[in-house]
Enzyme design. Structure first.
Site, PDB file in Angstrom:
ATOM      1  N   LYS A 145       0.636  -1.281  -0.108  1.00 54.62           N
ATOM      2  CA  LYS A 145      -0.037  -0.045  -0.088  1.00 54.62           C
ATOM      3  C   LYS A 145       0.950   1.212  -0.046  1.00 54.62           C
ATOM      4  O   LYS A 145       1.518   1.743   1.146  1.00 54.62           O
ATOM      5  CB  LYS A 145      -0.844   0.110   1.253  1.00 54.62           C
ATOM      6  CG  LYS A 145      -2.080   1.107   1.036  1.00 54.62           C
ATOM      7  CD  LYS A 145      -2.630   1.773   2.362  1.00 54.62           C
ATOM      8  CE  LYS A 145      -1.867   2.999   2.847  1.00 54.62           C
ATOM      9  NZ  LYS A 145      -2.111   4.148   1.992  1.00 54.62           N
TER      10      LYS A 145
ATOM     11  N   GLY B 117       6.840   4.442   8.492  1.00 56.46           N
ATOM     12  CA  GLY B 117       6.069   5.775   8.684  1.00 56.46           C
ATOM     13  C   GLY B 117       6.305   6.343   9.906  1.00 56.46           C
ATOM     14  O   GLY B 117       7.338   6.374  10.281  1.00 56.46           O
ATOM     15  N   SER B 118       5.036   7.001  10.606  1.00 54.86           N
ATOM     16  CA  SER B 118       5.342   7.796  11.620  1.00 54.86           C
ATOM     17  C   SER B 118       5.311   6.678  12.801  1.00 54.86           C
ATOM     18  O   SER B 118       4.919   5.613  12.785  1.00 54.86           O
ATOM     19  CB  SER B 118       4.180   8.734  11.782  1.00 54.86           C
ATOM     20  OG  SER B 118       2.990   8.005  11.796  1.00 54.86           O
ATOM     21  N   THR B 119       5.981   7.179  13.934  1.00 53.77           N
ATOM     22  CA  THR B 119       6.146   6.328  14.880  1.00 53.77           C
ATOM     23  C   THR B 119       4.782   6.036  15.732  1.00 53.77           C
ATOM     24  O   THR B 119       4.374   5.128  16.222  1.00 53.77           O
ATOM     25  CB  THR B 119       7.000   7.282  16.206  1.00 53.77           C
ATOM     26  OG1 THR B 119       8.283   7.344  15.577  1.00 53.77           O
ATOM     27  CG2 THR B 119       6.856   6.359  17.367  1.00 53.77           C
ATOM     28  N   GLU B 120       3.743   7.283  15.208  1.00 57.14           N
ATOM     29  CA  GLU B 120       2.511   6.856  15.926  1.00 57.14           C
ATOM     30  C   GLU B 120       1.588   5.867  15.304  1.00 57.14           C
ATOM     31  O   GLU B 120       1.162   4.871  16.002  1.00 57.14           O
ATOM     32  CB  GLU B 120       1.764   8.165  15.486  1.00 57.14           C
ATOM     33  CG  GLU B 120       0.252   8.336  16.178  1.00 57.14           C
ATOM     34  CD  GLU B 120      -0.399   9.630  15.469  1.00 57.14           C
ATOM     35  OE1 GLU B 120       0.301  10.399  14.788  1.00 57.14           O
ATOM     36  OE2 GLU B 120      -1.523   9.803  15.864  1.00 57.14           O
TER      37      GLU B 120
ATOM     38  N   GLY C 298       3.194   3.436  13.665  1.00 59.98           N
ATOM     39  CA  GLY C 298       3.920   2.163  14.100  1.00 59.98           C
ATOM     40  C   GLY C 298       3.776   1.598  15.358  1.00 59.98           C
ATOM     41  O   GLY C 298       3.549   0.179  15.411  1.00 59.98           O
TER      42      GLY C 298
ATOM     43  N   GLU D 245      10.099   0.722  10.394  1.00 60.75           N
ATOM     44  CA  GLU D 245      11.023   1.848  10.139  1.00 60.75           C
ATOM     45  C   GLU D 245      10.265   3.124  10.423  1.00 60.75           C
ATOM     46  O   GLU D 245       9.357   3.604   9.603  1.00 60.75           O
ATOM     47  CB  GLU D 245      11.535   1.471   8.808  1.00 60.75           C
ATOM     48  CG  GLU D 245      13.051   2.186   8.739  1.00 60.75           C
ATOM     49  CD  GLU D 245      12.921   3.456   8.097  1.00 60.75           C
ATOM     50  OE1 GLU D 245      12.950   4.617   9.241  1.00 60.75           O
ATOM     51  OE2 GLU D 245      12.784   3.840   7.021  1.00 60.75           O
TER      52      GLU D 245
ATOM     53  N   CYS E  32      13.584  10.415   7.105  1.00 63.84           N
ATOM     54  CA  CYS E  32      13.396   9.783   8.672  1.00 63.84           C
ATOM     55  C   CYS E  32      14.952  10.020   9.257  1.00 63.84           C
ATOM     56  O   CYS E  32      14.971   9.934  10.383  1.00 63.84           O
ATOM     57  CB  CYS E  32      12.826   8.606   8.475  1.00 63.84           C
ATOM     58  SG  CYS E  32      13.845   7.314   7.194  1.00 63.84           S
TER      59      CYS E  32
ATOM     60  N   GLU F 169      10.103  15.172  15.877  1.00 68.50           N
ATOM     61  CA  GLU F 169      10.303  14.993  14.308  1.00 68.50           C
ATOM     62  C   GLU F 169       9.477  16.126  13.556  1.00 68.50           C
ATOM     63  O   GLU F 169       8.388  15.916  13.567  1.00 68.50           O
ATOM     64  CB  GLU F 169      10.077  13.597  13.938  1.00 68.50           C
ATOM     65  CG  GLU F 169      10.679  13.590  12.367  1.00 68.50           C
ATOM     66  CD  GLU F 169      10.320  12.028  11.782  1.00 68.50           C
ATOM     67  OE1 GLU F 169       9.094  11.405  11.937  1.00 68.50           O
ATOM     68  OE2 GLU F 169      11.148  11.530  11.334  1.00 68.50           O
TER      69      GLU F 169
HETATM   70  P1  NDP Z   1       1.880   7.760   8.400  1.00 65.69           P
HETATM   71  O1  NDP Z   1       2.738   7.052   9.279  1.00 65.69           O
HETATM   72  O2  NDP Z   1       0.178   8.098   8.524  1.00 65.69           O
HETATM   73  O3  NDP Z   1       1.844   7.331   6.944  1.00 65.69           O
HETATM   74  C1  NDP Z   1       2.700   6.211   6.499  1.00 65.69           C
HETATM   75  C2  NDP Z   1       1.965   5.102   5.723  1.00 65.69           C
HETATM   76  O4  NDP Z   1       1.012   4.414   6.775  1.00 65.69           O
HETATM   77  C3  NDP Z   1       1.003   5.823   4.661  1.00 65.69           C
HETATM   78  O5  NDP Z   1       0.833   4.750   3.631  1.00 65.69           O
HETATM   79  C4  NDP Z   1      -0.276   5.998   5.377  1.00 65.69           C
HETATM   80  O6  NDP Z   1      -1.303   5.970   4.660  1.00 65.69           O
HETATM   81  C5  NDP Z   1      -0.347   4.649   6.105  1.00 65.69           C
HETATM   82  N1  NDP Z   1      -1.274   4.403   7.561  1.00 65.69           N
HETATM   83  C6  NDP Z   1      -1.735   5.646   7.945  1.00 65.69           C
HETATM   84  N2  NDP Z   1      -2.595   5.125   8.967  1.00 65.69           N
HETATM   85  C7  NDP Z   1      -2.467   4.085   9.210  1.00 65.69           C
HETATM   86  C8  NDP Z   1      -3.150   3.044   9.792  1.00 65.69           C
HETATM   87  N3  NDP Z   1      -3.848   3.113  10.978  1.00 65.69           N
HETATM   88  N4  NDP Z   1      -2.589   1.571   9.881  1.00 65.69           N
HETATM   89  C9  NDP Z   1      -1.953   1.238   8.510  1.00 65.69           C
HETATM   90  N5  NDP Z   1      -1.329   1.944   7.778  1.00 65.69           N
HETATM   91  C10 NDP Z   1      -1.709   3.338   8.001  1.00 65.69           C
HETATM   92  O7  NDP Z   1       2.453   9.389   8.078  1.00 65.69           O
HETATM   93  P2  NDP Z   1       2.027  10.319   7.737  1.00 65.69           P
HETATM   94  O8  NDP Z   1       1.856  10.577   6.195  1.00 65.69           O
HETATM   95  O9  NDP Z   1       0.415  10.834   8.270  1.00 65.69           O
HETATM   96  O10 NDP Z   1       2.767  11.696   8.136  1.00 65.69           O
HETATM   97  C11 NDP Z   1       2.861  12.161   9.705  1.00 65.69           C
HETATM   98  C12 NDP Z   1       4.118  12.274  10.103  1.00 65.69           C
HETATM   99  O11 NDP Z   1       4.773  10.984  10.154  1.00 65.69           O
HETATM  100  C13 NDP Z   1       5.071  13.083   9.213  1.00 65.69           C
HETATM  101  O12 NDP Z   1       4.767  14.500   9.548  1.00 65.69           O
HETATM  102  C14 NDP Z   1       6.230  12.798   9.707  1.00 65.69           C
HETATM  103  O13 NDP Z   1       6.775  13.374  10.969  1.00 65.69           O
HETATM  104  C15 NDP Z   1       6.239  11.304  10.001  1.00 65.69           C
HETATM  105  N6  NDP Z   1       6.485  10.219   9.037  1.00 65.69           N
HETATM  106  C16 NDP Z   1       7.861   9.996   9.024  1.00 65.69           C
HETATM  107  C17 NDP Z   1       8.191   8.989   7.983  1.00 65.69           C
HETATM  108  C18 NDP Z   1       9.334   8.201   8.163  1.00 65.69           C
HETATM  109  O14 NDP Z   1      10.046   7.525   7.470  1.00 65.69           O
HETATM  110  N7  NDP Z   1      10.046   8.494   9.487  1.00 65.69           N
HETATM  111  C19 NDP Z   1       7.569   8.642   6.815  1.00 65.69           C
HETATM  112  C20 NDP Z   1       6.203   9.354   6.777  1.00 65.69           C
HETATM  113  C21 NDP Z   1       5.817  10.206   7.729  1.00 65.69           C
HETATM  114  P3  NDP Z   1      -1.855   7.500   4.029  1.00 65.69           P
HETATM  115  O15 NDP Z   1      -0.548   8.164   3.732  1.00 65.69           O
HETATM  116  O16 NDP Z   1      -2.313   7.000   2.596  1.00 65.69           O
HETATM  117  O17 NDP Z   1      -2.772   8.041   4.834  1.00 65.69           O
END
Ligand code: NDP
Length: 493
Positions: A197, A249-252, A254, A271, A305, A402
């Site tokens: 995804k 993606g985000s720690t939240e 994760g 990650e 990241c 971050e």
């Molecule tokens: P997210 O962690 O929300 O997004 C990462 C991926 O997870 C996207 O494909 C997202 O879908 C998907 N996702 C979102 N919610 C869920 C869920 N409940 N269950 C499973 N998958 C989910 O990051 P954001 O794009 O919202 O960015 C928010 C913040 O996170 C940024 O401001 C940044 O600080 C941080 N971030 C960090 C990254 C890193 O590599 N360290 C990468 C991206 C963000 P979709 O995007 O389509 O909603």
């Protein structure tokens, strides 16, 4: 905004740094008006019947409409992946699997220009970066893991390794194609099938990759790509037919995934976020270090990241470093991502831009001294000037959290012990940088920094053979190299 006289930029550029525009052509790319889901080797209309728009953050124009997968679509994709695993992929001789992965790598190279332009249009990153970093590295990952496919029996000596089955993979918007490669290549090499995804704001290069996968004649269902937002990702995480979740993606999010898979047999790698310390000692080559600081924080608009978002400068050189840094920042060209002169492209989304602005307000309210470059910004689209904060403390939110944008927090230090203490005093532990003339100091500092990846006298260097990943709230597991292969294997001791 307060200004510190001793560290205000010294060089006067007075327009001499203007370059004639050098835009990369868009003539050779083809984007459909609408993209369906890639399931079982075919582009398939979503059960949801819904589509969302993917826009160009540099001009806010719609690039394409993309299918929004619901739980029924995800179920279809997981079933296709399971079927392909049971009937085809797990039965295929490993060296044949490897050939398919090599084929994908070669096709990516052949279509490199097209992929780079689409990546820059969909995500906002400068074409120089998508052309020279994202796309070549993505192809390199497929090449590297293709080589592993028929050597799995030797991956962990004396241990029988088997594929896990179906991998669910969720990727972010900062390196869309590269993250797809980081996820798909090792999974396929280890003998798994996948459902990927992509992020909602950057689905287009993953869909182009689906076209490449079709052209490579990969057996249907081995790779499935379901586009959508967070709910699509959650449906994938919660699907009972998934054997492993790989998330960046985000720690939240994760943490939410970790809770969701607790008590199940699903394996997972995460990650997550980072807040790297980039440490400059007095004995460092200062001009090179300044380049390293620029690269560390402004590469990919700071949407990285492992970005070097906390700068630690030893007191004796702090004024010089900050002055040189501000001078160098003034030369950065912010603007059209497709222009080959551009250093810093568009912020990926309005939401991310708002988040960055909010953090800058917080930094100012906390008493930080904010410096932003004086460059002009395009009127349409999402843009943010390169920004640094001095006079911040260890407890400042802009030091601890971050931001994921072109915003650097600068602190000073006196001793090695002090900087190690400060660098480690953070919830994250993904990456770091050390700049010094002394090899012994590099070993002393890097061995005590609690971070998964540390660069010495350089920054942001990536290679498919090298593991990448973090400690603490930066996640668990490694991607890249042999370390990135084993999480896709069941190891029978
Ligand atoms: P997210 O962690 O929300 O997004 C990462 C991926 O997870 C996207 O494909 C997202 O879908 C998907 N996702 C979102 N919610 C869920 C869920 N409940 N269950 C499973 N998958 C989910 O990051 P954001 O794009 O919202 O960015 C928010 C913040 O996170 C940024 O401001 C940044 O600080 C941080 N971030 C960090 C990254 C890193 O590599 N360290 C990468 C991206 C963000 P979709 O995007 O389509 O909603």
């Amino acid at each position: 905004m307060k200004k510190n006289k001793t560290t205000t930029p010294k060089l006067k550029f007075s327009g001499k740094w203007d370059y004639a525009a050098a835009p990369e052509s868009k003539d050779h790319i083809q984007l459909n008006e609408k993209y369906d889901l890639f399931i079982n080797g075919k582009f398939t209309a979503p059960e949801s019947g819904k589509y969302f728009e993917s826009i160009n953050p540099a001009n806010e124009k719609v690039l394409s409409k993309v299918a929004d997968a619901n739980a029924a679509d995800v179920d279809k994709a997981v079933r296709a992946a399971r079927n392909a695993y049971d009937k085809t992929w797990s039965k295929m001789p490993a060296k044949e699997r490897g050939k398919y992965i090599f084929r994908i790598a070669r096709a990516m190279q052949e279509r490199a220009r097209e992929l780079a332009v689409i990546e820059s249009m969909d995500g906002g990153k400068a074409i120089r970066e998508s052309r020279d970093v994202d796309v070549p590295l993505a192809a390199a990952h497929f090449f590297y893991y293709a080589g592993w496919a028929d050597k799995i029996d030797y991956a962990v000596p004396g241990i029988k390794a088997k594929a896990l089955g179906v991998a669910g993979q969720i990727i972010p918007w900062n390196f869309p194609l590269l993250m797809a490669a980081w996820k798909i290549a090792p999974a396929l090499a280890a003998g798994n099938t996948v459902v990927l995804k992509p992020a909602e704001t950057t689905p287009l290069t993953a869909l182009k990759l689906a076209e490449i996968i079709q052209e490579a004649d990969l057996p249907p269902g081995v790779v499935n790509i379901v586009t959508g937002a967070g709910a699509t990702g959650a449906a994938l995480v919660n699907h009972s037919g998934i054997d492993k979740i790989a998330f960046t993606g985000s720690t939240e999010v994760g943490k939410m995934i970790q809770k969701a898979v607790a008590g199940t047999n699903k394996k997972y790698t995460l990650e997550l976020g980072g807040k790297a310390a980039n440490i400059i000692f007095e004995d460092a080559a200062i001009d090179q270090a300044v380049e390293g600081i620029i690269n560390g924080i402004f590469f990919n608009q700071g949407h990285v990241c492992c970005a070097g978002s906390r700068l630690f400068v030893q007191e004796g050189v702090a004024k010089t470093v900050i002055r040189k840094l501000k001078d160098r920042m003034e030369t950065l060209i912010v603007g059209d991502p497709l222009d080959k002169n551009t250093d810093i492209g568009a912020i990926n989304s309005k939401m991310q831009l708002d988040k960055i602005k909010q953090f800058v307000k917080i930094g100012i309210n906390e008493g930080g001294e904010c410096f932003q470059t004086s460059c002009s910004l395009p009127s349409k689209g999402y843009w943010f000037r390169p920004t640094i904060f001095t006079n911040v403390s260890q407890s400042s939110r802009i030091v601890q959290e971050e931001i994921f944008g072109p915003v650097l927090a600068v602190q000073t230090f006196r001793t090695v012990e002090e900087v190690i203490e400060k660098a480690n005093n953070i919830p994250y532990g993904l990456s770091g940088g050390v700049w010094t003339d002394k090899g012994s100091k590099i070993f002393k500092v890097t061995s005590q920094l609690r971070a998964g990846v540390i660069w010495a006298n350089t920054y942001n260097k990536f290679d498919p053979t090298s593991p990448f990943g973090g400690y603490k709230e930066s996640g668990m597991g490694r991607e890249g190299g042999l370390h990135g292969l084993t999480p896709y294997l069941s190891l029978e001791y």
